[in-house]
Design a protein around this motif. Structure first.
Motif, short mmCIF file in Angstrom:
data_model
loop_
_atom_site.label_atom_id
_atom_site.label_comp_id
_atom_site.label_asym_id
_atom_site.label_seq_id
_atom_site.Cartn_x
_atom_site.Cartn_y
_atom_site.Cartn_z
N PRO A 13 41.02 -0.52 69.22
CA PRO A 13 40.84 -0.57 70.69
C PRO A 13 41.94 -1.36 71.38
CG PRO A 13 38.79 -1.14 69.55
CD PRO A 13 39.84 -1.00 68.49
N GLU A 14 42.40 -2.44 70.71
CA GLU A 14 43.42 -3.29 71.37
C GLU A 14 44.79 -2.62 71.46
OE1 GLU A 14 41.50 -4.07 68.81
OE2 GLU A 14 42.69 -4.82 67.13
N GLU A 46 38.16 8.44 72.39
CA GLU A 46 37.52 7.18 72.00
C GLU A 46 36.53 7.47 70.87
OE1 GLU A 46 36.20 4.90 75.32
OE2 GLU A 46 35.93 3.10 74.07
N VAL A 47 36.70 6.80 69.75
CA VAL A 47 35.82 7.02 68.60
C VAL A 47 35.42 5.64 68.05
CG1 VAL A 47 36.89 9.23 67.91
CG2 VAL A 47 37.82 7.07 67.01
N GLU A 48 34.54 5.66 67.08
CA GLU A 48 34.15 4.39 66.46
C GLU A 48 35.40 3.75 65.84
OE1 GLU A 48 30.75 4.84 63.88
OE2 GLU A 48 31.15 2.81 63.11
#
Ligand SMILES: Cc1cc2nc3c(=O)[nH]c(=O)nc-3n(C[C@H](O)[C@H](O)[C@H](O)COP(=O)(O)OP(=O)(O)OC[C@H]3O[C@@H](n4cnc5c(N)ncnc54)[C@H](O)[C@@H]3O)c2cc1C
Length: 400
Positions: A224-225, A149-151
């Motif tokens: 993210p989606e 998980e990253v920006e």
């Protein structure tokens, strides 16, 4: 409706669609043979199937698709495989995934948009779950592919093997281990995303036209989606043994067997060596082999279509058919292997010429053993079912 006794179409509408796909399948044979020879891919078959709207066969009608049922999907896939089994297996994954996701709660926020995209743009999707280190994903191995998980989303890195339909895929569903907690997750994104590469590694003895190459992911940033929100109680990985959509696999290998049967019978009717006053079709041992082929195919096909029909009649309780769904695959592949073998005995050494269609069917049919569910899993499921049905539950269990 007056279908051939060998047709499993239930209505005249199904028979019409079956005839249409049959005509198309018959035009695909030459390119399928070429794709095999050149270890290539039948782009023409994909174009023809798109032209016919086939990628939206299992998309629900409300989202612009043909809304085919499981039964009809299997029926058409078996026929398609008689012309081009490699393409049938590839598009079978796509169509099966569309059927499968309809009932997965984790996909509900994405499903309608995915279906509409497929229906309007003929997009193709497949799952890239297998890796060298895990072997068959149905065994539950942990993906070495990582998702951090990253920006801006997730960063994916890894290599998937056996990505069927690779040259034609628009979307891919990738399994990955989420860093740092190690849980498994699924991500769906376009193959055209930066950092995604298809490496042409597929060089097997059969099913060459599936182009099941490696999918390499190097610092692939997905939003993210793209993540499919599975909960812990709902495994991210499908349990192949229980999924009805996987019936496209036995349908494909029975399609190969039906193609072998056609080759054998037409050969036997045409071949008259000068030692005989008639074609070999009239010889008792040839007729016996043909009779055995008919017997075996008839049993396997009745089994396949009966289970598809039963599942369709009680879709709310798919677990009740889990063992049967697996058993169909094992039984169909075993049948297909022996039918191809018997067909080759009928044609004799002619069948071994590299120019003869039977040699390709012989190589292709073998691959059924290595598509899910695997035989040992099926047989264990069946043994467990027998134990549950016939023996009292062990002491100390809830039912005891
Ligand atoms: C034509 C074709 C198309 C495919 N398309 C796709 C695709 O589109 N996407 C995708 O993700 N995958 C795809 N696959 C991969 C497929 O789902 C399997 O992952 C692959 O065939 C490897 O299976 P395997 O049983 O040989 O491998 P392995 O799991 O490596 O098994 C090798 C041997 O070890 C045994 N074994 C391994 N682990 C266990 C265990 N835990 N318990 C018991 N026995 C074990 C097996 O029984 C077998 O004898 C495709 C495969 C084929 C053949």
């Amino acid at each position: 409706m007056n279908p051939s006794p060998f047709s499993f179409a239930r209505t005249s509408e199904e028979q019409k669609r079956l005839d249409e796909i049959g005509r198309l399948a018959d035009t695909l044979r030459d390119e399928a043979a070429r794709a095999d020879e050149e270890n290539g891919f039948s782009y023409g078959a994909i174009d023809a199937l798109k032209e016919a709207g086939y990628p939206s066969l299992t998309v629900p009608a409300e989202y612009g698709g043909a809304g085919a049922s499981l039964y009809e999907f299997v029926l058409l896939q078996e026929r398609l495989a008689q012309g081009d089994a490699a393409t049938a297996l590839g598009i079978g994954w796509h169509l099966g995934i569309v059927l499968e996701l309809a009932n997965q709660p984790a996909w509900q926020d994405k499903y309608e948009a995915l279906c509409r995209d497929i229906a309007s743009r003929n997009l193709l999707i497949n799952r890239a779950a297998t890796e060298k280190g895990t072997g068959s994903p149905s065994r539950g191995g942990r993906p070495a592919t990582t998702a951090e998980e990253v920006e801006g989303g997730y960063l994916l890195n890894g290599r998937k093997t056996f990505t069927t339909l690779a040259p034609a895929l628009d979307l891919v569903i990738v399994t990955a281990s989420l860093e740092p907690d190690g849980n498994h997750g699924e991500f769906v994104f376009p193959v055209a995303t930066e950092g995604v590469r298809i490496e042409p590694t597929w060089d097997m003895v059969g099913m060459r036209g599936t182009a099941s190459h490696d999918l390499v992911l190097e610092d692939v940033l997905v939003p993210p989606e793209a993540r499919v929100k599975h909960t812990r109680s709902e495994p991210s990985r499908p349990g192949p043994a229980a999924h009805p959509y996987l019936l496209h696999i036995p349908a494909c290998y029975l399609g190969i067997a039906l193609a072998a049967r056609r080759e054998a019978v037409t050969f036997a009717a045409a071949y008259r060596p000068n030692s005989l006053p008639h074609p070999i079709l009239e010889l008792p041992h040839i007729r016996q082999l043909i009779g055995e082929i008919e017997l075996e195919l008839s049993a396997a096909r009745h089994f396949l279509y009966a289970v598809a029909q039963r599942w369709e009649s009680a879709p709310a309780n798919p677990g009740a058919f889990a063992a049967d769904l697996s058993a169909v695959k094992t039984f169909a592949v075993r049948t297909a292997l022996t039918v191809v073998d018997k067909s080759m005995r009928i044609a004799g050494a002619h069948s071994l010429a590299m120019t003869h269609p039977l040699q390709r069917l012989y190589r292709d049919v073998r691959f059924g053993l290595h598509n899910p569910p695997m035989d040992d899993v099926t047989l264990k499921q069946l043994a467990d079912r027998a134990e549950r049905e016939l023996l009292p539950p062990p002491e100390g269990t809830a039912e005891a």
